[in-house]
Scaffold this motif. Structure first.
Motif, PDB file in Angstrom:
ATOM      1  N   LEU A   1       0.965  49.887  -8.873  1.00 41.73           N
ATOM      2  CA  LEU A   1       1.528  48.616  -8.974  1.00 41.73           C
ATOM      3  C   LEU A   1       0.469  47.443  -8.551  1.00 41.73           C
ATOM      4  O   LEU A   1       0.614  46.372  -8.793  1.00 41.73           O
ATOM      5  N   SER A   2      -0.330  48.213  -7.635  1.00 40.36           N
ATOM      6  CA  SER A   2      -1.564  47.206  -7.128  1.00 40.36           C
ATOM      7  C   SER A   2      -3.033  47.190  -8.020  1.00 40.36           C
ATOM      8  O   SER A   2      -3.665  46.247  -7.591  1.00 40.36           O
ATOM      9  N   ASN A   3      -2.803  47.896  -8.807  1.00 45.57           N
ATOM     10  CA  ASN A   3      -4.261  47.843  -9.950  1.00 45.57           C
ATOM     11  C   ASN A   3      -3.977  47.406 -11.376  1.00 45.57           C
ATOM     12  O   ASN A   3      -2.940  48.040 -11.794  1.00 45.57           O
ATOM     13  N   PRO A   4      -4.171  46.127 -11.768  1.00 46.75           N
ATOM     14  CA  PRO A   4      -3.785  45.641 -13.016  1.00 46.75           C
ATOM     15  C   PRO A   4      -4.090  46.607 -14.206  1.00 46.75           C
ATOM     16  O   PRO A   4      -3.231  46.673 -15.056  1.00 46.75           O
ATOM     17  N   ALA A   5      -5.130  47.386 -14.076  1.00 46.21           N
ATOM     18  CA  ALA A   5      -5.428  48.182 -15.261  1.00 46.21           C
ATOM     19  C   ALA A   5      -4.554  49.394 -15.498  1.00 46.21           C
ATOM     20  O   ALA A   5      -3.956  49.905 -16.172  1.00 46.21           O
TER      21      ALA A   5
ATOM     22  N   VAL B   1      -0.987  48.203 -16.727  1.00 47.98           N
ATOM     23  CA  VAL B   1      -0.897  47.869 -18.048  1.00 47.98           C
ATOM     24  C   VAL B   1      -0.430  49.597 -18.620  1.00 47.98           C
ATOM     25  O   VAL B   1       0.330  49.700 -19.546  1.00 47.98           O
ATOM     26  N   GLU B   2      -1.332  50.320 -18.079  1.00 52.28           N
ATOM     27  CA  GLU B   2      -1.351  51.815 -18.653  1.00 52.28           C
ATOM     28  C   GLU B   2       0.136  52.400 -18.496  1.00 52.28           C
ATOM     29  O   GLU B   2       0.606  53.050 -19.349  1.00 52.28           O
ATOM     30  N   TRP B   3       0.663  52.109 -17.439  1.00 55.09           N
ATOM     31  CA  TRP B   3       1.947  52.578 -16.727  1.00 55.09           C
ATOM     32  C   TRP B   3       3.081  52.015 -17.634  1.00 55.09           C
ATOM     33  O   TRP B   3       3.813  52.561 -18.170  1.00 55.09           O
ATOM     34  N   LYS B   4       2.941  50.676 -17.914  1.00 53.88           N
ATOM     35  CA  LYS B   4       3.950  50.017 -18.825  1.00 53.88           C
ATOM     36  C   LYS B   4       3.993  50.432 -20.288  1.00 53.88           C
ATOM     37  O   LYS B   4       5.003  50.659 -20.627  1.00 53.88           O
ATOM     38  N   GLU B   5       2.726  50.759 -20.644  1.00 58.16           N
ATOM     39  CA  GLU B   5       2.610  51.340 -22.089  1.00 58.16           C
ATOM     40  C   GLU B   5       3.234  52.640 -22.194  1.00 58.16           C
ATOM     41  O   GLU B   5       3.942  52.961 -23.074  1.00 58.16           O
ATOM     42  N   GLU B   6       3.195  53.569 -21.071  1.00 57.77           N
ATOM     43  CA  GLU B   6       3.795  54.923 -21.088  1.00 57.77           C
ATOM     44  C   GLU B   6       5.218  54.727 -21.005  1.00 57.77           C
ATOM     45  O   GLU B   6       6.076  55.704 -21.612  1.00 57.77           O
ATOM     46  N   VAL B   7       5.743  53.923 -20.057  1.00 58.88           N
ATOM     47  CA  VAL B   7       7.238  53.814 -19.891  1.00 58.88           C
ATOM     48  C   VAL B   7       7.827  53.274 -21.074  1.00 58.88           C
ATOM     49  O   VAL B   7       8.899  53.592 -21.633  1.00 58.88           O
ATOM     50  N   LYS B   8       7.067  52.129 -21.881  1.00 57.74           N
ATOM     51  CA  LYS B   8       7.526  51.633 -23.271  1.00 57.74           C
ATOM     52  C   LYS B   8       7.611  52.825 -24.262  1.00 57.74           C
ATOM     53  O   LYS B   8       8.968  52.568 -24.729  1.00 57.74           O
TER      54      LYS B   8
END
Length: 432
Positions: A330-334, A337-344
């Protein structure tokens, strides 16, 4: 009269055929009835049928039928284990600071007035259930200041079976229900929900699922939430939000927390129990968080002290490992983004399964309308099957659902989909 040197145990020679000196203080312990999930899992493990399917679990499963593990989380774990400067140690009783800060920002937003004005208390907990329990304990102590408060607490009907027990364990015995789900129409009944809340006594606590309501999977619209918020304000009720499958309803962090942010923006005090176990695949870590939004900053220190005191009695310190992983993402922007893509991708897979399930049932001519399957969201789906039909699936088809007819969508995959569809069709068309 006792003689010198005699003992009470000398009087009891035998009980149930055992010598008195072998008696256990736990001899009269009653075995409590296990939860529906426990009983189903026990039966499933004993089941030798080759096509058995367990759809009653709470974990998020992959297409391969295994508990989902995010690639990003695996990578961070490897990096942390290889770091020679990393030293294990206990966090404070309130938890890992960076995790607490990020969890609050995820729920309320960085620009939230409550966050900016520093009137938000966050406590890391060993899982979602612990967050609910801590919230219940704080309510009892908090409301007990002017007068003895022990409820009522309003839970949705239906809801997670364990919730009432958690509040009762904290000493709150007055548990009531508000109407949520219309079984006949297979949708939320907002009118009755609002009626029940409008009749609730002042200072009642209302437990609300911010997104992906369990067990129905049905979520309220923003307009409906605004109406509920108006009733809560007008009746001086206290909202306690639940976010167990954070981000797994829509695949969108912001959309899933809108109800919480809306209530906070209206100046309400509130509690929110969060879980990061599902959305990070950290089931063994049990990463939870309790968020408390206060009216004034001056209340923060006494509330923090009260929380720390309760935590020391319940679990002393939470585990640091999972919290560090969540904070790192949550503290690292990169990473974010990667986490959000996996959750999506997880959310898209679940929605695709819902669509296929609905279409296959329609093509088979299965009685009833199945549009509600795609109108719900998240991991869980309220099928609308009754107890007799669920029992048929269990006994005749070896398909395991909760007694309510709730199933875990992610547990359906390409290997068991056809069998499950056929089984549901038979449950509705077979004469018992």
């Amino acid at each position: 009269m006792s003689t010198p040197g005699s003992r009470c145990s000398d009087k009891v020679v035998k009980q149930n055929g055992d010598p008195g000196d072998n008696l256990s203080v736990f001899s009269n312990t009653q075995t409590p009835a296990g939860s529906a999930e426990t009983r189903l899992m026990f039966a499933f493990k004993k089941d030798t049928h080759t096509r058995k399917a367990y759809l009653a679990g709470r974990e998020c499963y992959s297409e391969e039928g295994k508990t989902f593990e995010l690639r990003l989380v695996q990578k961070i774990k490897q990096q942390q284990s290889a770091d020679p400067t990393s030293r294990p140690g206990y966090p404070s009783s309130l938890g890992v600071r960076e995790f607490i800060r990020r969890a609050a920002e995820v729920a309320l937003g960085k620009s939230s007035r409550a966050v900016v004005e520093d009137r938000v208390l966050g406590v890391q907990t060993p899982g979602f259930t612990a967050a609910v329990r801590l919230g219940a304990e704080l309510l009892r102590h908090w409301y007990a200041a002017p007068a003895v408060w022990c409820g009522p607490v309003y839970l949705s009907s239906p809801c997670d079976d364990s919730l009432a027990g958690i509040f009762r364990a904290a000493g709150i015995q007055d548990i009531r229900e508000y109407y949520y789900w219309d079984h006949k129409r297979r949708c939320i009944c907002l009118e009755k929900l609002l009626e029940d809340l409008a009749e609730a006594p002042e200072q009642s606590v209302v437990v609300l699922s911010a997104s992906a309501h369990y067990p129905t999977g049905a979520a309220l619209s923003q307009n409906q939430w605004a109406q509920i918020a108006n009733v809560i304000t007008g009746r001086r009720l206290f909202p306690f939000f639940l976010l167990p499958p954070q981000a797994l309803c829509y695949g969108d962090l912001e959309r899933g927390v809108w109800p919480l942010q809306h209530c906070a923006s209206q100046g309400m005090e509130l509690l929110c129990a969060q879980s990061f176990s599902h959305c990070f695949g950290l089931y063994g870590e049990a990463v939870g968080h309790l968020l408390c939004v206060l009216k004034q900053k001056s209340l923060l220190f006494p509330m923090e002290s009260q929380a720390a005191k309760i935590v020391r009695l319940l679990w002393a310190q939470p585990s640091a490992g999972g919290a560090h992983i969540v904070a790192t993402v949550l503290s690292n922007p990169a990473h974010l983004v990667e986490w959000k893509e996996e959750v999506k991708r997880i959310v898209e897979r679940c929605m695709l399964i819902r669509e296929i399930l609905r279409e296959r049932l329609r093509l088979l001519g299965t009685p009833g309308c199945w549009d509600h399957l795609t109108q719900q969201g998240g991991l869980y789906c309220f099928t609308g099957l009754n107890g007799e039909q669920v029992d048929f699936l269990f006994k005749k088809r070896h398909v395991y659902l909760l007694p309510s007819g709730c199933l875990n969508v992610s547990a359906i995959n390409s290997r068991n989909l056809d069998y499950i569809v056929e089984s549901i069709h038979l449950a509705l068309t077979t004469s018992y």
